[in-house]
Design an enzyme around this catalytic site. Structure first.
Site, PDB file in Angstrom:
ATOM      1  N   ASP A 150       0.842  -1.194   0.000  1.00  0.00           N
ATOM      2  CA  ASP A 150       0.000   0.000   0.000  1.00  0.00           C
ATOM      3  C   ASP A 150       0.880   1.248   0.000  1.00  0.00           C
ATOM      4  OD1 ASP A 150      -2.327   1.812   0.706  1.00  0.00           O
ATOM      5  OD2 ASP A 150      -3.298  -0.134   0.929  1.00  0.00           O
ATOM      6  N   HIS A 223      -3.778   5.898   3.540  1.00  0.00           N
ATOM      7  CA  HIS A 223      -4.419   4.707   2.982  1.00  0.00           C
ATOM      8  C   HIS A 223      -3.799   3.422   3.523  1.00  0.00           C
ATOM      9  CE1 HIS A 223      -5.743   1.949  -0.297  1.00  0.00           C
ATOM     10  NE2 HIS A 223      -6.742   2.801  -0.450  1.00  0.00           N
ATOM     11  N   SER A 550     -11.023  -0.647  -1.138  1.00  0.00           N
ATOM     12  CA  SER A 550      -9.751  -0.643  -0.398  1.00  0.00           C
ATOM     13  C   SER A 550      -9.958  -1.014   1.052  1.00  0.00           C
ATOM     14  CB  SER A 550      -9.103   0.743  -0.478  1.00  0.00           C
ATOM     15  OG  SER A 550      -8.515   0.963  -1.725  1.00  0.00           O
TER      16      SER A 550
END
Length: 779
Positions: A150, A223, A550
């Site tokens: 990520d 994220h 996600s």
């Protein structure tokens, strides 16, 4: 920090076209080579890198003679791949690339591409309870390592502290890589590894600006920290966002070790970096890989992530991927290789409701995480030309007039810029509130956003009505009320943004495979980033609420880690089968799971939006039967969908010849031992057609047990199963059955592309082993 416009692309707008880039007259290429050459080198005590350098040196002279500049055009080796695939990545000129394709032992040469990035309450919603089932102390005690590819990780976050954690398992071979603001001491017994990969990205985009991002595994986006904590973050009491979504934050398998691999940067994620990270993660010793990223669908032999995932599967590593955020567009699903587990997104029953009240007495429900006053005053409403100039309806920067919007509620259409960015534009112009209006494509999707002013999102039905009332009366006023956190809403509901099947590349496998919580998920967040990710938002939080596939992907990754902890000898395919066949298809109101995107034809979710259904962790731990698949089975499948020997060889990492069909032993896609059925008829073919598919199940439940089959038939399709009863005498025993699907073309439908759905269920004892059926008529 990462600009908000990128966050919108990453989280909400879905997959974008994967693009090939060139930098300094050269392009980065990924070169796949045969395993046998590596074995030959090792027998001579040589390293693969020596062979790769020899190959690259062999293409220098021709390029130098043609271009006259040997030094500047010399090939540059970026990565070597040795675990999940065999080969390397290098920067090459076009002529050097063309020379490589003729070298013995080189299977394929493909240009590098850029891909994009695609919780307190969800554990409770999923039925996980302390001391029971998958969360009992014996299963949680075993070491399972989850690798997350990520944007990196914030190592100091409480979700990754190691208080009370046992020593790092001896089998772990990874490391904590030094870099900007990151040292070896940032890893611990919980966060046991952190690496970063940027050679491919910088070859395409130039050197990373150290003021905008960390040239290390440290997360400057949020994220990666969010996804890692969702999969395997610690138990953290009292987690919330501005007091909302308050509760105990926990990863799905909160005792798992975390290994972070940073592969995504400001402009996306380079395939060569992703391959290097997957290769390294498997060599390091991860058990589960979680990737909330992807690109446009492409054939598997051209899909670098699918190739690396195949190698990971061969090593026994479970591979979990997001389906993408390009819904509700049909055939938008990404990461669709059958050896990957592809995850859609859905809502839990926790909501953050608001109410818009108009002066004409009409009221509309919405959603928001605004943390200020609980209610606005009754204020004038403005929209489009009454709010500003060109594009004022979208509330983009510079479009609103302060004299028109000051002290008023502004109506803003979705699109062009981020949802919270629109609120900042309204606030900067002096607006007192905002109503964010969904378009029909967003349907009744209700994101909860931490707006910088009193603001709410309303669904497309409410949006149409509000705009209609405003068109009739420009003196319309309104107010917005905020009700905080509420529970008990209808759930699960499939998110409208979740990418849909059927796959354009491979319609013979139903994708996505499963759905999991992915809307309004609260998880860890870096303290240097605002919850809106706007530079002008000075608020800082420990946890943030974010939506996207996600977010659903790491839920599934953590659940796979839970199942693996109680079934250490199960293959990735067996774990995937258990997760799929135990999924449920009804919501908490005992109705079929619905879809946030309501079309004219249906309001219910189908296998092309939620796969086998919603994940059921406890059911997956004891599924009764599993459909197992070997690497050789997958290769046979590729042959059945007309891949050439050369194309299959790229995934096999050796010269491969597809088996020849023999009498009574045809090679057909439907025979892949997958836990779902995809059947394709010709839309306008006259007469009836019958397809007969074979499946084999393994008994993993009760030693002596019999299962009876039940079939829910899709409309206009006849289905027969032989045998109708499967009897097992012991654990590990395998039994096979055949399913025949009979249908016709022209008499069923007047247009191609229509699909019908059903299911096949084996029931025995307390077990219900369900496989979805998707029948499509194609031209």
């Amino acid at each position: 920090m990462v600009p908000m416009r990128m966050v919108c692309q990453i989280i909400l707008l879905g997959l974008v076209a994967a693009t090939t880039f060139a930098f300094a007259d050269r392009t980065t290429y990924i070169v796949h080579t045969e395993d046998s050459k590596i074995v030959e080198l090792q027998s001579l005590n040589k390293q693969p890198r020596e062979w790769y350098e020899t190959i690259l040196n062999s293409v220098i002279k021709p390029a130098a003679q043609d271009d006259g500049d040997e030094e500047s055009l010399a090939p540059e080796l970026l990565y070597t791949y040795e675990t999940t695939m065999t080969g390397f990545a290098a920067k090459l000129t076009t002529k050097q690339y063309q020379s490589l394709t003729d070298i013995d032992g080189v299977l394929s040469v493909a240009p590098d591409v850029m891909l994009d990035l695609h919780t307190t309450y969800s554990t409770h919603f999923l039925g996980l309870e302390f001391g029971r089932g998958l969360w009992n102390y014996s299963s949680l005690a075993s070491d399972v390592i989850v690798g997350v590819l990520d944007t990196g990780i914030w190592p100091e976050h409480i979700s990754f502290h190691d208080r009370g954690v046992n020593q790092v398992p001896a089998r772990w071979k990874g490391t904590c890589e030094k870099g900007a603001n990151f040292s070896a001491s940032h890893c611990n017994k919980k966060l046991i590894g952190a690496r970063y990969f940027l050679k491919g990205y910088e070859a395409i985009n130039g050197r990373i600006n150290g003021t905008d991002d960390f040239r290390s595994a440290r997360d400057s986006n949020g994220h990666g920290t969010h996804t890692a904590s969702t999969a395997a973050g610690n138990i953290v009491p009292g987690a919330s966002l501005f007091g909302m979504a308050n509760g105990v934050a926990s990863g799905m398998r909160f005792t798992s070790r975390v290994a972070a691999y940073k592969v995504c940067w400001d402009r996306g994620c380079a395939s060569s970096d992703i391959l290097a990270a997957i290769d390294q993660a498997v060599a390091d010793g991860v058990d589960v890989l979680s990737l909330s990223l992807g690109g446009l669908p492409r054939p598997y032999y051209q899909d670098s992530m699918a190739i690396a995932a195949f190698g990971a599967m061969e090593k026994g590593v479970f591979f979990s991927c997001s389906a993408g955020n390009s819904g509700p567009i049909p055939s938008s699903v990404g990461n669709m290789a059958p050896w990957m587990t592809t995850v859609a997104a859905s809502y839990t029953d926790r909501i953050f409701p608001t109410k818009v009240r108009l002066s004409n007495g009409k009221a509309f429900k919405g959603s928001s995480l605004y943390s200020g006053a609980k209610k606005t005053k009754q204020l004038p409403i403005v929209y489009k030309e009454t709010a500003g100039g060109n594009r004022a309806e979208f509330c983009i920067n510079g479009s609103l007039s302060s004299s028109l919007v000051k002290g008023k509620i502004v109506l803003c259409d979705r699109g062009l810029n981020g949802r919270t960015e629109k609120g900042f534009v309204v606030k900067s112009a002096g607006g007192a509130g905002m109503i964010l209006l969904n378009s029909p494509i967003q349907g009744e999707e209700l994101f909860a956003d931490p707006h910088v002013l009193p603001a709410t999102t309303v669904g497309s039905t409410a949006a149409k009505a509000i705009k209609g009332y405003y068109a009739q009366n420009k003196n319309l006023t309104g107010s917005i009320s905020f009700y905080g956190t509420r529970y008990g809403a209808r759930a699960p509901v499939v998110a409208a943004f979740a990418s849909r099947g059927p796959s354009l590349v491979d319609p013979y496998v139903v994708k996505p495979d499963i759905t999991a919580p992915g809307v309004n998920i609260l998880a860890a967040w870096p303290p240097i980033i605002s919850p809106t990710e706007l530079k002008n938002d000075n608020r800082r939080v420990q946890f943030n609420v974010v939506s996207g596939t996600s977010m659903s992907c790491p839920h599934l990754s953590g659940i796979a880690a839970l199942v693996k902890s109680v079934h250490k000898d199960w293959s990735p395919a067996a774990i995937k089968s258990a997760i799929m066949t135990s999924a449920y298809t009804h919501d908490n109101k005992e109705h079929l799971i619905s879809d946030a995107f309501v079309s004219k034809s249906t309001k219910f979710a189908t296998p092309f939006s939620f796969g086998s259904g919603h994940v059921n962790p406890e059911g997956a731990s004891d599924p009764g039967l599993v459909y197992d698949i070997s690497a050789e089975d997958y290769l046979h499948y590729l042959c059945s969908i007309n891949f050439t020997n050369a194309q299959v060889s790229i995934l096999a990492r050796k010269k491969y010849s597809c088996p020849k069909e023999k009498k009574g032993n045809s090679l057909q896609p439907g025979d892949l031992n997958y836990p779902s059925f995809a059947v394709i008829f010709e839309a306008f073919k006259k007469g009836k057609t019958t397809f007969t598919y074979k499946r084999t199940v393994t008994n993993v439940g009760t030693p002596k047990i019999s299962y009876k089959v039940f079939v829910e038939k899709p409309k206009n399709v006849k289905i027969s199963v032989e045998p109708k009863v499967l009897s097992f005498k012991k654990l590990g025993e395998k039994q096979s059955y055949k399913v025949s699907f009979t249908g016709s073309g022209a008499n069923i439908t007047t247009r191609a592309g229509i699909s019908k759905f059903g299911s096949l269920v084996w029931m025995g004892g307390h077990y219900s082993v369900r496989s979805p059926i998707a029948v499509t008529w194609q031209q």
